[in-house]
Design an enzyme around this catalytic site. Structure first.
Site, PDB file in Angstrom:
ATOM      1  N   ASP A  42     -23.728 -18.906 -21.456  1.00 20.71           N
ATOM      2  CA  ASP A  42     -23.936 -18.404 -22.821  1.00 20.71           C
ATOM      3  C   ASP A  42     -23.001 -17.248 -23.169  1.00 20.71           C
ATOM      4  O   ASP A  42     -23.214 -16.565 -24.182  1.00 20.71           O
ATOM      5  CB  ASP A  42     -25.398 -18.040 -23.076  1.00 20.71           C
ATOM      6  CG  ASP A  42     -25.900 -18.674 -24.389  1.00 20.71           C
ATOM      7  OD1 ASP A  42     -25.058 -19.127 -25.202  1.00 20.71           O
ATOM      8  OD2 ASP A  42     -27.114 -18.730 -24.585  1.00 20.71           O
ATOM      9  N   LYS A  62     -32.206 -28.765 -23.568  1.00 21.19           N
ATOM     10  CA  LYS A  62     -30.890 -28.466 -22.989  1.00 21.19           C
ATOM     11  C   LYS A  62     -30.703 -29.215 -21.672  1.00 21.19           C
ATOM     12  O   LYS A  62     -29.679 -29.871 -21.453  1.00 21.19           O
ATOM     13  CB  LYS A  62     -30.748 -26.956 -22.740  1.00 21.19           C
ATOM     14  CG  LYS A  62     -30.590 -26.144 -24.010  1.00 21.19           C
ATOM     15  CD  LYS A  62     -30.658 -24.646 -23.736  1.00 21.19           C
ATOM     16  CE  LYS A  62     -30.598 -23.851 -25.031  1.00 21.19           C
ATOM     17  NZ  LYS A  62     -30.847 -22.416 -24.844  1.00 21.19           N
ATOM     18  N   GLN A  79     -32.732 -18.292 -20.159  1.00 24.38           N
ATOM     19  CA  GLN A  79     -33.343 -18.473 -21.477  1.00 24.38           C
ATOM     20  C   GLN A  79     -33.992 -17.168 -21.950  1.00 24.38           C
ATOM     21  O   GLN A  79     -34.791 -16.573 -21.232  1.00 24.38           O
ATOM     22  CB  GLN A  79     -34.382 -19.611 -21.410  1.00 24.38           C
ATOM     23  CG  GLN A  79     -35.018 -19.943 -22.742  1.00 24.38           C
ATOM     24  CD  GLN A  79     -34.023 -20.523 -23.752  1.00 24.38           C
ATOM     25  OE1 GLN A  79     -33.198 -21.362 -23.431  1.00 24.38           O
ATOM     26  NE2 GLN A  79     -34.099 -20.057 -24.991  1.00 24.38           N
TER      27      GLN A  79
END
Ligand code: NAP
Length: 282
Positions: free
Chosen positions: A98, A28, A72
């Site tokens: 996210d 990412k 994460q």
């Protein structure tokens, strides 16, 4: 990118020492940096407390040069069962790459999305680029997680699909799945979706990423002479999706694992970082 005097900035929080998370984060950040953004990693020790993780998020919220924050998953077990939700709740909704903050989830539910979870967003991008019809079609999503299954179902619903969400308590799952024109598998069980789950010609999106480390699992998923068996013999581990490879013989289209939804997820991290940066300066 630099119209506003600085590149968009992404802060990635990585807690603990999960090898898969290390790979995801590296991919990412590499993609975001290669596009000209600033990507910075903030590590939290495996033994750290939830309060310490929350302090990192608070600092990123306050950092003017950071437009997006990505935490994460999974967080270390020692932080407690509700740690992920508490950390997501603490992210400034304007920087929530996210789309996990309740504010962004609410906007998605109301069909006015701002920042949406990267993986389902990537799946939609894939379906739209491939011109897979969704309006009036039956979409079945297997999996109801906050990060994949639920937002996926909402995105499909907002594109006028008729959506069924399945989970571990769904009765006669193969029969329900077999009625799908578009089937999304986000389960976390290697090769779980077999050909009897799939209507001939259906589009199948395989979100699952499972690492197989036993010969029994590999033999169940991949036939003799296959590239995957050879790979396993060499490396003692191999990746498999949630969809059995035999499904390719019935499906109209099937995403590969790896190389399907994964790269699209990473592309959406970049897109959301730029969107967050634009929203913050506009
Ligand atoms: P998760 O939070 O563990 O959710 C899994 C879902 O699958 C749950 O809703 C669960 O049902 C359902 N499920 C489990 N066993 C089932 C069964 N036997 N029959 C029917 N449903 C069953 O996982 P997730 O975070 O959504 O991730 C799913 C998969 O996608 C994992 O393999 C993950 O690694 C992968 N993933 C890939 C990407 C990517 O970029 N490609 C990104 C994120 C995740 P219940 O709710 O009833 O327990």
């Amino acid at each position: 990118m630099r119209r506003h005097g600085r590149p968009p900035g992404l802060g990635v929080v990585l807690a603990g020492e999960n090898p898969a998370s290390e790979v995801y984060v590296r991919n990412k950040m590499g993609t975001v940096a290669a596009a000209g953004c600033r990507a910075e990693l903030f590590r939290v020790a495996a033994g750290a407390t939830l309060a310490e993780a929350l302090a990192v998020v608070a600092a990123l919220n306050a950092d003017e040069a950071i437009d997006g924050i990505l935490v994460q998953s999974p967080l270390p077990e020692g932080m407690g069962a509700d740690a992920a939700q508490r950390v997501f709740d603490a992210i400034d909704p304007a920087k929530d790459i996210d789309g996990c903050h309740p504010y962004n989830v609410g906007l998605l539910v109301q069909k006015r999305p701002r920042l949406v979870a990267c993986t389902p967003l990537g799946c939609i991008e894939l379906l739209e680029r491939e011109r897979i019809p969704l309006r009036g079609k039956h979409a079945v999503v297997i999996g109801r997680s906050d990060i994949v299954g639920k937002p996926m179902a909402l995105l499909l619903l907002h594109r006028d699909a008729t959506v069924t969400v399945c989970h571990s308590r769904t009765a006669d799952l193969p029969m329900v799945a077999r009625s799908a024109d578009v089937l999304v598998a986000a389960i976390g069980r290697a090769c779980f979706v077999t050909r009897d789950f799939v209507k001939p010609g259906a589009t199948v999106i395989d979100v699952g990423i499972n690492t197989l480390v036993t010969e029994a699992e590999v033999f169940r998923c991949f036939p003799p002479g296959s590239r995957k068996r050879a790979q396993f013999a060499e490396k003692c581990r191999v990746l498999a999706g949630d969809v059995h490879p035999d499904v390719a013989e019935v499906a109209g289209a099937l995403t590969p694992v790896p190389g399907g939804v994964g790269p699209l997820t990473i592309a959406m991290v970049l897109r959301n970082t730029v969107t967050a940066a634009e929203n913050r300066v506009s």
